[in-house]
Design a protein around this motif. Sequence first.
Motif, PDB file in Angstrom:
ATOM      1  N   GLN A 160       0.809  -0.846  -0.208  1.00 52.90           N
ATOM      2  CA  GLN A 160      -0.247  -0.416  -0.110  1.00 52.90           C
ATOM      3  C   GLN A 160       1.021   0.939  -0.019  1.00 52.90           C
ATOM      4  O   GLN A 160       0.683   2.072  -1.141  1.00 52.90           O
ATOM      5  CB  GLN A 160      -1.085  -0.444   1.662  1.00 52.90           C
ATOM      6  CG  GLN A 160      -2.182   1.529   1.472  1.00 52.90           C
ATOM      7  CD  GLN A 160      -2.876   1.002   2.179  1.00 52.90           C
ATOM      8  OE1 GLN A 160      -3.163  -0.068   2.393  1.00 52.90           O
ATOM      9  NE2 GLN A 160      -3.036   2.142   2.765  1.00 52.90           N
ATOM     10  N   HIS A 168      -9.421  11.340  -4.207  1.00 51.21           N
ATOM     11  CA  HIS A 168      -9.723   9.719  -4.227  1.00 51.21           C
ATOM     12  C   HIS A 168      -8.434   9.775  -2.882  1.00 51.21           C
ATOM     13  O   HIS A 168      -8.681   8.507  -2.042  1.00 51.21           O
ATOM     14  CB  HIS A 168      -9.334   8.501  -5.275  1.00 51.21           C
ATOM     15  CG  HIS A 168     -10.285   8.412  -6.167  1.00 51.21           C
ATOM     16  ND1 HIS A 168     -11.055   7.764  -5.817  1.00 51.21           N
ATOM     17  CD2 HIS A 168     -11.019   9.367  -6.995  1.00 51.21           C
ATOM     18  CE1 HIS A 168     -13.370   8.065  -6.834  1.00 51.21           C
ATOM     19  NE2 HIS A 168     -12.043   8.723  -7.686  1.00 51.21           N
ATOM     20  N   GLN A 169      -7.540  10.038  -3.281  1.00 52.80           N
ATOM     21  CA  GLN A 169      -6.717   9.645  -2.093  1.00 52.80           C
ATOM     22  C   GLN A 169      -6.768  10.803  -0.488  1.00 52.80           C
ATOM     23  O   GLN A 169      -6.425   9.852   0.009  1.00 52.80           O
ATOM     24  CB  GLN A 169      -4.973  10.667  -2.270  1.00 52.80           C
ATOM     25  CG  GLN A 169      -3.382   9.972  -1.778  1.00 52.80           C
ATOM     26  CD  GLN A 169      -2.675  10.815  -2.032  1.00 52.80           C
ATOM     27  OE1 GLN A 169      -2.485  11.311  -3.069  1.00 52.80           O
ATOM     28  NE2 GLN A 169      -1.726  10.433  -0.737  1.00 52.80           N
ATOM     29  N   PHE A 192      -9.356   7.866   0.970  1.00 53.24           N
ATOM     30  CA  PHE A 192      -8.566   6.688   1.521  1.00 53.24           C
ATOM     31  C   PHE A 192      -8.099   6.798   2.174  1.00 53.24           C
ATOM     32  O   PHE A 192      -7.679   6.067   3.196  1.00 53.24           O
ATOM     33  CB  PHE A 192      -7.514   6.316  -0.002  1.00 53.24           C
ATOM     34  CG  PHE A 192      -6.897   5.073   0.566  1.00 53.24           C
ATOM     35  CD1 PHE A 192      -7.479   3.672   0.449  1.00 53.24           C
ATOM     36  CD2 PHE A 192      -5.815   5.660   0.981  1.00 53.24           C
ATOM     37  CE1 PHE A 192      -6.905   2.591   1.204  1.00 53.24           C
ATOM     38  CE2 PHE A 192      -4.698   3.621   1.895  1.00 53.24           C
ATOM     39  CZ  PHE A 192      -5.767   3.478   1.601  1.00 53.24           C
ATOM     40  N   GLU A 193      -7.142   8.028   2.660  1.00 48.95           N
ATOM     41  CA  GLU A 193      -6.445   8.493   3.562  1.00 48.95           C
ATOM     42  C   GLU A 193      -7.343   8.525   5.245  1.00 48.95           C
ATOM     43  O   GLU A 193      -7.248   8.085   6.149  1.00 48.95           O
ATOM     44  CB  GLU A 193      -5.354   9.536   3.703  1.00 48.95           C
ATOM     45  CG  GLU A 193      -4.477   9.419   2.789  1.00 48.95           C
ATOM     46  CD  GLU A 193      -4.004  10.568   2.262  1.00 48.95           C
ATOM     47  OE1 GLU A 193      -3.561  11.982   2.703  1.00 48.95           O
ATOM     48  OE2 GLU A 193      -2.506  10.416   1.624  1.00 48.95           O
ATOM     49  N   GLN A 228     -10.853   7.432   5.256  1.00 50.62           N
ATOM     50  CA  GLN A 228     -11.541   6.202   4.935  1.00 50.62           C
ATOM     51  C   GLN A 228     -12.873   6.943   5.219  1.00 50.62           C
ATOM     52  O   GLN A 228     -13.460   6.377   5.709  1.00 50.62           O
ATOM     53  CB  GLN A 228     -11.162   5.606   6.618  1.00 50.62           C
ATOM     54  CG  GLN A 228      -9.606   5.394   7.128  1.00 50.62           C
ATOM     55  CD  GLN A 228      -9.713   4.183   7.853  1.00 50.62           C
ATOM     56  OE1 GLN A 228     -10.255   5.268   9.314  1.00 50.62           O
ATOM     57  NE2 GLN A 228      -8.241   3.552   8.348  1.00 50.62           N
ATOM     58  N   TYR A 251     -14.095   4.068   0.439  1.00 49.41           N
ATOM     59  CA  TYR A 251     -12.556   3.060   1.369  1.00 49.41           C
ATOM     60  C   TYR A 251     -12.848   3.251   2.843  1.00 49.41           C
ATOM     61  O   TYR A 251     -11.753   3.168   3.647  1.00 49.41           O
ATOM     62  CB  TYR A 251     -11.909   4.141   1.155  1.00 49.41           C
ATOM     63  CG  TYR A 251     -11.161   4.477  -0.282  1.00 49.41           C
ATOM     64  CD1 TYR A 251     -11.518   3.470  -1.689  1.00 49.41           C
ATOM     65  CD2 TYR A 251     -11.433   5.827  -1.094  1.00 49.41           C
ATOM     66  CE1 TYR A 251     -10.921   3.874  -2.643  1.00 49.41           C
ATOM     67  CE2 TYR A 251     -11.620   6.024  -2.580  1.00 49.41           C
ATOM     68  CZ  TYR A 251     -10.650   5.423  -3.174  1.00 49.41           C
ATOM     69  OH  TYR A 251     -11.300   5.919  -4.361  1.00 49.41           O
ATOM     70  N   ALA A 269     -10.447  -1.952   0.870  1.00 48.28           N
ATOM     71  CA  ALA A 269     -10.166  -0.174   0.758  1.00 48.28           C
ATOM     72  C   ALA A 269      -9.055   0.052  -0.038  1.00 48.28           C
ATOM     73  O   ALA A 269      -8.868   0.825  -1.375  1.00 48.28           O
ATOM     74  CB  ALA A 269     -10.005   0.721   2.076  1.00 48.28           C
ATOM     75  N   PHE A 270      -7.724  -0.630   0.830  1.00 53.40           N
ATOM     76  CA  PHE A 270      -6.943  -0.316  -0.966  1.00 53.40           C
ATOM     77  C   PHE A 270      -6.755  -0.766  -2.050  1.00 53.40           C
ATOM     78  O   PHE A 270      -6.244  -0.444  -3.426  1.00 53.40           O
ATOM     79  CB  PHE A 270      -5.431  -1.230  -0.232  1.00 53.40           C
ATOM     80  CG  PHE A 270      -4.126  -0.893  -1.246  1.00 53.40           C
ATOM     81  CD1 PHE A 270      -4.063   0.755  -1.533  1.00 53.40           C
ATOM     82  CD2 PHE A 270      -3.558  -2.378  -1.505  1.00 53.40           C
ATOM     83  CE1 PHE A 270      -2.925   0.049  -2.560  1.00 53.40           C
ATOM     84  CE2 PHE A 270      -2.943  -2.297  -2.502  1.00 53.40           C
ATOM     85  CZ  PHE A 270      -2.311  -0.834  -2.440  1.00 53.40           C
ATOM     86  N   LYS A 311      -9.384  -1.085  -3.971  1.00 54.59           N
ATOM     87  CA  LYS A 311     -11.062  -0.619  -4.258  1.00 54.59           C
ATOM     88  C   LYS A 311      -9.686   0.589  -4.411  1.00 54.59           C
ATOM     89  O   LYS A 311      -9.921   1.324  -6.039  1.00 54.59           O
ATOM     90  CB  LYS A 311     -11.999  -0.169  -3.270  1.00 54.59           C
ATOM     91  CG  LYS A 311     -12.870   0.853  -3.823  1.00 54.59           C
ATOM     92  CD  LYS A 311     -13.797   0.131  -4.364  1.00 54.59           C
ATOM     93  CE  LYS A 311     -15.507   0.662  -5.233  1.00 54.59           C
ATOM     94  NZ  LYS A 311     -15.869  -0.182  -6.334  1.00 54.59           N
ATOM     95  N   LEU A 312      -9.143   1.492  -3.781  1.00 54.40           N
ATOM     96  CA  LEU A 312      -8.473   2.516  -4.538  1.00 54.40           C
ATOM     97  C   LEU A 312      -7.327   2.596  -5.832  1.00 54.40           C
ATOM     98  O   LEU A 312      -6.714   3.116  -6.906  1.00 54.40           O
ATOM     99  CB  LEU A 312      -7.756   2.948  -3.101  1.00 54.40           C
ATOM    100  CG  LEU A 312      -6.232   4.363  -3.551  1.00 54.40           C
ATOM    101  CD1 LEU A 312      -6.584   5.558  -3.432  1.00 54.40           C
ATOM    102  CD2 LEU A 312      -5.301   4.057  -2.284  1.00 54.40           C
TER     103      LEU A 312
END
Length: 147
Positions: free
Chosen positions: A3, A96-97, A100-101, A103, A107, A112-113, A115-116
């Motif tokens: 990741q 998107h980042q 993700f970060e 959550q 995500y 989640a990872f 999907k990212l």
Amino acid sequence: MNQEEYIEKRLAYQFKWYDDKSVIYQKRFKRIRIMEIVFAASIPLLSAIPGEIGMVKLTIATLGAAITIIAGINAMNKYHELWISYRSTAEMLKHHQFLFETQCTPYDKKDAFKKLVENTESILSNEQGTWTSMFNEQINALKTEET
């Protein structure tokens, strides 16, 4: 690739690339447009100079030709389209980042990872398709002009 490596070597790298290219193409587009505007605005002013001054006529003709050349370069290189497209891609990657970060959806689950990665690669693939399509249109237009 884990990741951390993916985010650093793929996502962050691609964001920076698109962000940098967007800035470059924005500057090129704006410089060219400013030159076009200044040159075009100069022509009526020079035309208002009374008399038959050869140098004024030559300057007017040169400015007219320069406008045509600049507009052609801008159309051929598609600075405006690339600026907008690359800015949009950079912003989607950043969005998107951040999701993700923090959550946030989508995500917020255990995959989640994965999907990212899927979303990032989809964004990059779509951008590549857009770029290819844009330049294929340009090539086809040039071929049509030749015949």
